[in-house]
Design a protein around this motif. Sequence first.
Motif, PDB file in Angstrom:
ATOM      1  N   LEU A 155       0.832  -1.206   0.000  1.00 50.41           N
ATOM      2  CA  LEU A 155       0.000   0.000   0.000  1.00 50.41           C
ATOM      3  C   LEU A 155       0.864   1.252   0.000  1.00 50.41           C
ATOM      4  O   LEU A 155       0.635   2.171  -0.815  1.00 50.41           O
ATOM      5  CB  LEU A 155      -0.942   0.000   1.204  1.00 50.41           C
ATOM      6  N   LEU A 201       0.946   3.911  -3.109  1.00 45.23           N
ATOM      7  CA  LEU A 201       0.528   5.301  -2.904  1.00 45.23           C
ATOM      8  C   LEU A 201       1.665   6.261  -3.244  1.00 45.23           C
ATOM      9  O   LEU A 201       1.423   7.356  -3.765  1.00 45.23           O
ATOM     10  CB  LEU A 201       0.071   5.501  -1.452  1.00 45.23           C
ATOM     11  N   ASP A 234      -6.017  -3.072   2.766  1.00 49.63           N
ATOM     12  CA  ASP A 234      -5.025  -2.251   2.072  1.00 49.63           C
ATOM     13  C   ASP A 234      -5.403  -2.108   0.598  1.00 49.63           C
ATOM     14  O   ASP A 234      -5.274  -1.029   0.003  1.00 49.63           O
ATOM     15  CB  ASP A 234      -3.633  -2.868   2.185  1.00 49.63           C
ATOM     16  N   LEU A 274      -6.197   1.229  -1.548  1.00 46.74           N
ATOM     17  CA  LEU A 274      -5.410   1.486  -2.757  1.00 46.74           C
ATOM     18  C   LEU A 274      -6.313   1.687  -3.971  1.00 46.74           C
ATOM     19  O   LEU A 274      -6.110   2.621  -4.757  1.00 46.74           O
ATOM     20  CB  LEU A 274      -4.452   0.331  -3.002  1.00 46.74           C
TER      21      LEU A 274
END
Length: 293
Positions: free
Chosen positions: A78, A82, A103, A107
């Motif tokens: 994650l 990101l 997660d 995402l």
Amino acid sequence: MNLTPDSKVLIQGFSEFISATHVAQMKAYGTNLVGGVNPGYGGQQLHDLLVFDLVEEVVAELGQIDTTIICVHPYQVLDAALEAIASDIRQLIIISAGVPPLDMVELLRKAEAKETVVVGPNSPGIIVPGKILLGTQPSEFYNPGSVGIVSRSSTLTYEIAWELTRADLGQSISVSIGSDAIVGSSFLQWLQILDEDENTEAIVIVGQPGGGSEEVAARYIAEAIDKPVIGYIAGTHAPPGKHWRQTGTLAAVIGRDPDFGTAKSKLAAFKKANVPVAERPSQIPELVKKALK
């Protein structure tokens, strides 16, 4: 999707999910690997790639990156994804398996807001035979051609490619969307991409027990796909009530049809959509040739 030899490609992380052999194979195939990211190793060389501490450092030095291949520990996926999205990378391929479902939910919300394509997790990636290799698929099983492959499996993806290659049926694009419980891009997205791809004349879709994505894909094929589609469902002889590790956890939900997520349900959906289904991978080339005629 930007899937050309000119695409700038980054690798995030050098865990057990990727090896020096995979990196060398991508380079040999002509993939434009520009560097890697591994915090704490900035300025060093790994697998003949210049390594940076942060994705933003790569972009500042090398310019806009088209695709990142994420190979970090599943609990770090994650953060890595990101970071890539924040640097305007719009194609993410997640090789790592076992990413926590929550997660992935976070995402995918971020990716949708930024119009970012996510392939995986638990995916060997994408190959456009003769042009670009993104991930760990064995390129020697592929030849350029007109058959598109979209699959949930990893190894079955390239086993089927090899069956097609042996039958003189090359491939246009091959993608494994991943076999974790929650994945990014779907069968529907890739069916649309392949249906619109001028180099693709037929599509092979490969499913497996767990979840309902094949059933949704079958309805979409019947309603929206113009090109011939051939199906294959793995695990048709698995004992009833047994689910595959990655995909089965979301399949047994109270109140759903007892056949939900089973190979039987998926086969029925393909039959209803008039999608020919191979009983084994070796039958796929024959069905593709028949469909193309």
